[in-house]
Write a protein that holds these residues in place. Structure first.
Motif, PDB file in Angstrom:
ATOM      1  N   GLU A 127      -2.708   5.070   8.820  1.00 41.18           N
ATOM      2  CA  GLU A 127      -4.123   5.105   9.209  1.00 41.18           C
ATOM      3  C   GLU A 127      -4.956   4.081   8.432  1.00 41.18           C
ATOM      4  OE1 GLU A 127      -5.959   8.891   9.501  1.00 41.18           O
ATOM      5  OE2 GLU A 127      -4.284   9.808  10.597  1.00 41.18           O
ATOM      6  N   LEU A 128      -4.495   3.718   7.229  1.00 37.23           N
ATOM      7  CA  LEU A 128      -5.188   2.685   6.454  1.00 37.23           C
ATOM      8  C   LEU A 128      -4.744   1.285   6.855  1.00 37.23           C
ATOM      9  CD1 LEU A 128      -5.090   4.323   2.898  1.00 37.23           C
ATOM     10  CD2 LEU A 128      -7.142   3.826   4.235  1.00 37.23           C
ATOM     11  N   ASP A 129      -3.783   1.222   7.796  1.00 35.54           N
ATOM     12  CA  ASP A 129      -3.272  -0.059   8.297  1.00 35.54           C
ATOM     13  C   ASP A 129      -2.646  -0.879   7.167  1.00 35.54           C
ATOM     14  OD1 ASP A 129      -2.690  -1.909  10.261  1.00 35.54           O
ATOM     15  OD2 ASP A 129      -4.588  -2.982  10.042  1.00 35.54           O
ATOM     16  N   VAL A 130      -1.873  -0.202   6.303  1.00 31.54           N
ATOM     17  CA  VAL A 130      -1.192  -0.883   5.208  1.00 31.54           C
ATOM     18  C   VAL A 130       0.020  -1.631   5.765  1.00 31.54           C
ATOM     19  CG1 VAL A 130       0.114  -0.566   3.074  1.00 31.54           C
ATOM     20  CG2 VAL A 130      -1.944   0.795   3.503  1.00 31.54           C
ATOM     21  N   LEU A 186      -5.044  -2.785   0.973  1.00 29.32           N
ATOM     22  CA  LEU A 186      -5.916  -2.688   2.138  1.00 29.32           C
ATOM     23  C   LEU A 186      -6.548  -4.020   2.509  1.00 29.32           C
ATOM     24  CD1 LEU A 186      -7.864   0.620   1.344  1.00 29.32           C
ATOM     25  CD2 LEU A 186      -5.552   0.325   2.276  1.00 29.32           C
ATOM     26  N   ARG A 187      -6.621  -4.932   1.540  1.00 32.47           N
ATOM     27  CA  ARG A 187      -7.370  -6.168   1.748  1.00 32.47           C
ATOM     28  C   ARG A 187      -6.605  -7.129   2.663  1.00 32.47           C
ATOM     29  NH1 ARG A 187      -9.045 -10.131  -3.133  1.00 32.47           N
ATOM     30  NH2 ARG A 187      -6.801 -10.249  -3.244  1.00 32.47           N
ATOM     31  N   VAL A 225      -9.133   5.174   0.413  1.00 33.09           N
ATOM     32  CA  VAL A 225      -7.825   5.826   0.313  1.00 33.09           C
ATOM     33  C   VAL A 225      -7.995   7.338   0.190  1.00 33.09           C
ATOM     34  CG1 VAL A 225      -5.696   6.024  -1.024  1.00 33.09           C
ATOM     35  CG2 VAL A 225      -6.772   3.788  -0.733  1.00 33.09           C
ATOM     36  N   GLU A 226      -8.879   7.759  -0.707  1.00 29.47           N
ATOM     37  CA  GLU A 226      -9.031   9.199  -0.929  1.00 29.47           C
ATOM     38  C   GLU A 226      -9.711   9.882   0.259  1.00 29.47           C
ATOM     39  OE1 GLU A 226     -10.448  10.438  -4.671  1.00 29.47           O
ATOM     40  OE2 GLU A 226      -8.946   9.299  -5.783  1.00 29.47           O
TER      41      GLU A 226
END
Length: 366
Positions: free
Chosen positions: A279-282, A324-325, A338-339
């Motif tokens: 979901e964070l697109d890592v 994430l960047r 993240v949290e």
């Protein structure tokens, strides 16, 4: 397992500020301890203001660790139980010695030959033979390799360090000689964001990322200044006063290393960790792997053989925030994103006060 406690100081060894006396900077200390327990986490990138105790804490950690058993005349500090050493010297009685865990500082101006090793020119000229002269990676084997201002280091050298840290080996090809030697170390980089950031591709290779800030509370600042003054005035007495705490932490780390192989992580937790990363697109799977390893290391450190939800909560921002960047011009997330996703996936509420204390707030705030 016999643990040898570090001696307060000797005439031949410079006194080092004790790790247990470092005030605050919880994220940095936790990340360092977890990497000692499980070096496969992949090292730590520590970014923060000048004068916040980055170098002091890292050197304190190296001094805290128990002595290791090595083959006395081995340039790579290998263990007498190492199969490669036993195969190289079949039937021989290996000379055994004990030494402090290696702590190698890599200077910014170091060349690739100095880092990786090169041909021993003196021996080549004197004896007419090609011999290998070990570099800093060889000296750092089974220890800690520290790069201050890593954001100012040439990218190709950072690549070399990260490749060796990930594989545990260093391969050198020079003048017809091919040498491969163990290079198993915890890579620790530090720097000041004002002087530039690492490229996202390189940042991703560090297992964890800790961001530290200057302490704002005046009372705490006074306490830090007094602690440092006391140490500088009488290092021996100061170290003696903290020896019990040092010994206890050292023993705790040794026990955590022994407990780590038996630590388990529930399948449902593993799925949710990967869901957070998705979901964070890592990019890639390093985030998933590192978070799993860090949670297990924390459980071992806390004396448990099963990972609980709080273990994941405490490490997930440290493991994912720097992944994430996408744009080099973007700043690294404080951990809030993240949290926030963690709380949604795991079904827990955000503790606003705790996040504020850790500096994890939305980027738009302030």
């Amino acid at each position: 397992m016999t643990v040898t406690a570090p001696q307060p100081t000797t005439a031949s060894r410079r006194a080092v500020f004790p790790f247990t006396a470092v005030i605050g900077q919880g994220d940095m200390k936790l990340a360092l301890l977890l990497n000692v327990i499980d070096p496969r986490i992949g090292g730590v990138m520590i970014m923060g203001d000048r004068g916040t105790g980055k170098s002091t804490t890292i050197r304190a950690l190296a001094d805290l660790l128990p002595e290791i058993e090595v083959v006395a005349d081995d340039p790579f500090s290998r263990s007498p139980q190492d199969l490669d050493v036993q195969q190289e010297r079949p039937g021989q009685t290996l000379p055994v010695a004990r030494k402090k865990v290696p702590m190698v500082d890599l200077p910014l101006g170091a060349t690739e030959d100095r880092v990786c090793g090169t041909i021993d020119i003196e021996k080549a000229l004197a004896e007419g033979v090609k011999a290998f002269e070990p570099g800093l990676l060889a000296k750092a084997n089974r220890g800690i390799l520290y790069v201050d201002e890593v954001n100012l280091l040439d990218d190709h050298l950072v690549d070399v360090l990260l490749d060796s840290a990930a594989s545990g080996w260093n391969t050198v090809e020079r003048e017809g000689i091919s040498i491969r030697h163990p290079a198993q170390f915890v890579l620790v980089g530090s720097g000041n964001p004002e002087e530039g950031e690492l490229r996202p591709q390189l940042l991703d290779r560090f297992g964890m990322h800790a961001e530290i800030r200057t302490v704002k509370d005046p009372e705490l600042r006074v306490q830090i200044v007094e602690q440092r003054s006391d140490f500088d005035q009488d290092p021996q007495t100061y170290l003696a006063n903290h020896q019990t705490e040092q010994d206890a932490l050292q023993q705790r780390l040794v026990e955590a290393q022994m407990r780590l192989p038996s630590v388990t992580l529930d399948h449902d937790y593993r799925v949710k960790i990967s869901q957070v990363c998705s979901e964070l697109d890592v990019d890639g799977l390093r985030g998933d792997i590192v978070t799993n390893r860090a949670a297990k290391a924390l459980a071992a450190y806390e004396g448990r053989t099963e990972v609980v939800l709080d273990d994941i909560r405490r490490v997930i921002a440290l493991c994912l925030r720097h992944r994430l960047r996408k744009d080099p011009l973007e700043s690294i997330d404080t951990g809030y994103k993240v949290e926030k996703v963690f709380s949604q996936v795991f079904g827990v509420s955000l503790d606003a006060e705790e996040m504020a204390a850790n500096g994890r707030q939305p980027a738009a705030v302030g």
